[in-house]
Write an enzyme that holds these catalytic residues in place. Structure first.
Site, PDB file in Angstrom:
ATOM      1  CG  ASP A   1      -2.045   0.992   1.121  1.00  0.00           C
ATOM      2  OD1 ASP A   1      -3.211   0.552   1.029  1.00  0.00           O
ATOM      3  OD2 ASP A   1      -1.773   2.218   1.129  1.00  0.00           O
ATOM      4  CB  ILE A   2       0.782   4.305  -2.089  1.00  0.00           C
ATOM      5  CG1 ILE A   2       1.859   5.251  -2.581  1.00  0.00           C
ATOM      6  CG2 ILE A   2      -0.515   5.038  -1.781  1.00  0.00           C
ATOM      7  CD1 ILE A   2       1.568   5.871  -3.952  1.00  0.00           C
TER       8      ILE A   2
ATOM      9  CG  ASN B   1     -11.900  -0.343   3.895  1.00  0.00           C
ATOM     10  OD1 ASN B   1     -12.224  -0.834   4.973  1.00  0.00           O
ATOM     11  ND2 ASN B   1     -10.726   0.233   3.705  1.00  0.00           N
TER      12      ASN B   1
ATOM     13  CG  HIS C   1      -8.675  -2.587  -2.455  1.00  0.00           C
ATOM     14  ND1 HIS C   1      -9.588  -1.864  -3.171  1.00  0.00           N
ATOM     15  CD2 HIS C   1      -8.488  -1.904  -1.297  1.00  0.00           C
ATOM     16  CE1 HIS C   1      -9.947  -0.777  -2.482  1.00  0.00           C
ATOM     17  NE2 HIS C   1      -9.282  -0.784  -1.340  1.00  0.00           N
TER      18      HIS C   1
ATOM     19  CG  HIS D   1      -6.739  -2.809   3.057  1.00  0.00           C
ATOM     20  ND1 HIS D   1      -5.930  -1.697   2.883  1.00  0.00           N
ATOM     21  CD2 HIS D   1      -7.931  -2.487   2.504  1.00  0.00           C
ATOM     22  CE1 HIS D   1      -6.617  -0.749   2.254  1.00  0.00           C
ATOM     23  NE2 HIS D   1      -7.833  -1.195   2.017  1.00  0.00           N
TER      24      HIS D   1
HETATM   25  P1  DGP Z   1      -9.499   1.673   0.430  1.00  0.00           P
HETATM   26  O1  DGP Z   1      -9.610   2.840   1.350  1.00  0.00           O
HETATM   27  O2  DGP Z   1      -9.940   0.404   1.086  1.00  0.00           O
HETATM   28  O3  DGP Z   1     -10.161   1.915  -0.908  1.00  0.00           O
HETATM   29  O4  DGP Z   1      -7.953   1.496   0.174  1.00  0.00           O
HETATM   30  C1  DGP Z   1      -7.281   1.929  -0.969  1.00  0.00           C
HETATM   31  C2  DGP Z   1      -5.825   1.850  -0.661  1.00  0.00           C
HETATM   32  O5  DGP Z   1      -5.124   1.966  -1.875  1.00  0.00           O
HETATM   33  C3  DGP Z   1      -5.315   2.952   0.263  1.00  0.00           C
HETATM   34  O6  DGP Z   1      -4.849   2.383   1.471  1.00  0.00           O
HETATM   35  C4  DGP Z   1      -4.185   3.603  -0.508  1.00  0.00           C
HETATM   36  C5  DGP Z   1      -3.920   2.634  -1.627  1.00  0.00           C
HETATM   37  N1  DGP Z   1      -3.544   3.250  -2.877  1.00  0.00           N
HETATM   38  C6  DGP Z   1      -4.243   4.187  -3.569  1.00  0.00           C
HETATM   39  N2  DGP Z   1      -3.601   4.506  -4.702  1.00  0.00           N
HETATM   40  C7  DGP Z   1      -2.479   3.749  -4.723  1.00  0.00           C
HETATM   41  C8  DGP Z   1      -1.404   3.623  -5.660  1.00  0.00           C
HETATM   42  O7  DGP Z   1      -1.330   4.269  -6.702  1.00  0.00           O
HETATM   43  N3  DGP Z   1      -0.414   2.737  -5.333  1.00  0.00           N
HETATM   44  C9  DGP Z   1      -0.453   1.988  -4.198  1.00  0.00           C
HETATM   45  N4  DGP Z   1       0.564   1.152  -3.983  1.00  0.00           N
HETATM   46  N5  DGP Z   1      -1.457   2.062  -3.310  1.00  0.00           N
HETATM   47  C10 DGP Z   1      -2.450   2.950  -3.574  1.00  0.00           C
END
Ligand code: DGP
Length: 119
Positions: A35-36, A92, A105, A107
């Site tokens: 996760d970023i 989520n 997705h 987590h």
């Molecule tokens: P949610 O809130 O459940 O939709 O989580 C989305 C997650 O995705 C959040 O924790 C941040 C992650 N995320 C969003 N954009 C990117 C990206 O471009 N790269 C990565 N590695 N993670 C991302």
């Protein structure tokens, strides 16, 4: 449910290699990457390579995919040494669920203790 929104979806772009990620694992059906904005020492997102916007859109036809998604997460947790300490798996959904990316997705969070109930 598949959607042509996949062409603009950030996670679909990651799958296609158009947006970089720190890949953790990949197979025919799933991609796992860090996760970023990590919320724990281990914070991995596991996503289906087929665009599905949300768990809300899943139905009986997705049963096998959803089971494989969970087992993939369990195997990654194990390979990251989290079996003894424990971990959290989180999906989520929608606005109240805090979903910010419209591509299903899971987590995988570990490496610290988490509170319950969640905030
Ligand atoms: P949610 O809130 O459940 O939709 O989580 C989305 C997650 O995705 C959040 O924790 C941040 C992650 N995320 C969003 N954009 C990117 C990206 O471009 N790269 C990565 N590695 N993670 C991302």
């Amino acid at each position: 449910m598949e959607s042509n929104l996949g062409s603009t979806c950030i996670f679909c772009k990651i799958i296609k290699g158009e947006v970089p990620c720190q890949q953790v694992a990949s197979d025919e059906h799933f991609l796992a990457f860090n996760d970023i904005y990590p919320q724990a020492p281990v914070h991995i997102l596991i996503i289906p390579k087929r665009h599905i916007s949300s768990i809300v859109e899943c139905n009986q036809e997705d049963q096998s995919m959803l089971g494989s998604l969970l087992l993939t997460a369990k195997m990654l947790a194990s390979s990251h040494g989290l079996d003894r300490s424990g971990y959290r798996l989180n999906i989520n959904a929608g606005k109240d669920g805090g979903q910010s990316v419209s591509h299903l997705h899971l987590h995988l969070l570990g490496g610290r203790a988490f509170n319950w109930p969640p905030g």
